[in-house]
Design a protein around this motif. Sequence first.
Motif, mmCIF file in Angstrom:
data_model
loop_
_atom_site.group_PDB
_atom_site.id
_atom_site.type_symbol
_atom_site.label_atom_id
_atom_site.label_comp_id
_atom_site.label_asym_id
_atom_site.label_seq_id
_atom_site.Cartn_x
_atom_site.Cartn_y
_atom_site.Cartn_z
ATOM 1 N N GLY A 181 0.803 -1.224 0.000
ATOM 2 C CA GLY A 181 0.000 0.000 0.000
ATOM 3 C C GLY A 181 0.830 1.265 0.000
ATOM 4 O O GLY A 181 0.331 2.337 0.356
ATOM 5 N N VAL A 226 -0.608 4.525 -1.481
ATOM 6 C CA VAL A 226 -1.843 5.116 -0.951
ATOM 7 C C VAL A 226 -1.581 6.505 -0.376
ATOM 8 O O VAL A 226 -2.388 7.420 -0.519
ATOM 9 C CB VAL A 226 -2.459 4.189 0.118
ATOM 10 N N MET A 242 -2.664 11.546 -1.537
ATOM 11 C CA MET A 242 -3.351 10.591 -0.670
ATOM 12 C C MET A 242 -4.630 10.105 -1.333
ATOM 13 O O MET A 242 -5.394 10.894 -1.879
ATOM 14 C CB MET A 242 -3.688 11.251 0.677
ATOM 15 N N ASP A 243 -4.845 8.795 -1.269
ATOM 16 C CA ASP A 243 -6.095 8.186 -1.716
ATOM 17 C C ASP A 243 -7.011 8.108 -0.501
ATOM 18 O O ASP A 243 -6.920 7.184 0.310
ATOM 19 C CB ASP A 243 -5.817 6.791 -2.284
ATOM 20 N N ALA A 247 -9.081 4.883 0.235
ATOM 21 C CA ALA A 247 -8.245 3.755 0.655
ATOM 22 C C ALA A 247 -7.714 3.958 2.069
ATOM 23 O O ALA A 247 -7.602 2.996 2.845
ATOM 24 C CB ALA A 247 -7.088 3.573 -0.322
ATOM 25 N N VAL A 248 -7.392 5.202 2.415
ATOM 26 C CA VAL A 248 -6.918 5.500 3.769
ATOM 27 C C VAL A 248 -8.003 5.193 4.794
ATOM 28 O O VAL A 248 -7.740 4.604 5.848
ATOM 29 C CB VAL A 248 -6.474 6.973 3.881
ATOM 30 N N PHE A 308 -8.353 1.430 5.297
ATOM 31 C CA PHE A 308 -7.193 0.938 6.040
ATOM 32 C C PHE A 308 -7.242 1.350 7.508
ATOM 33 O O PHE A 308 -7.073 0.526 8.416
ATOM 34 C CB PHE A 308 -5.917 1.460 5.379
ATOM 35 N N LEU A 312 2.178 1.152 3.845
ATOM 36 C CA LEU A 312 1.342 1.508 4.983
ATOM 37 C C LEU A 312 2.001 1.010 6.264
ATOM 38 O O LEU A 312 2.607 -0.062 6.283
ATOM 39 C CB LEU A 312 -0.057 0.905 4.846
#
Length: 253
Positions: free
Chosen positions: A114, A117, A143-144, A147-148, A151, A244
């Motif tokens: 990741g 991301v 930054m996505d 997706a953050v 997560f 990540l």
Amino acid sequence: IDLIILATSSPDVPMSSTAGIVQNKLGCTDCGAFDINAVCAGWVHALDVGSRFVGTVGYENVLVIGSEIYSRILNWEDRSTCVLFGDGAGAVILSEVPEGKGIIGSWLMSDGSGAGVIEIPAGGVRVPIPSENFEEGMQYFHMDGRAVWTFAIEAFPQAVLGVLERCGKKIEEVDLIIPHQANINIVKAGMENLGLPMSKTFTNLHKYGNTAGASVPIAMHEAMEEGKIAEGSLVVTVAFGGGLAWGANLIQF
């Protein structure tokens, strides 16, 4: 001070370490210094690393710093990111304490799949500035957000439960959880997933926004000032971010 560890994802320069620059400014001429970059989870990583030095030969006092200046790496035309972040710094000095006190244990995790991301795409050796692969805007924070969110709401409770299990403690024994100040909705979702009320956490997002690797020490300091942490308190610090990377520390005050 026998060692300086600085957690940052917004260093002064790519090389050399910002910890070394801080060391020079403090006049700590007889100690080691290095950076840790785990983005918003940098503080919990640095605290764990620092705690492992304390008590070994030559390391009586370890200075651990979380410091960020995101205002200089944001694209101020990207309103999906620039309005979320703030600048800040926090620090602690780690020294030996009586048995059963201090940092009881930590739990750290990473998922390099990741990495994209949360990132600054250019500025390293992969995409130098300038280079044929460089495009304007790649030098800024990306930054996505979706997706953050996915997560973070899973990483938050996983890290808290992970460190408690590792240390043989139960969630009911925890007095306060100090999370990375990413987003109030992420904090609410994380606490809900843990089955805990918001009264068991501390937030200061409304004052500073997301200060990345500095958010946890700033929040911990303010929680202590407000009397939410006292002698005997069992506290979990938890953070999650680019990499990540995510993790938690269990601290007995």
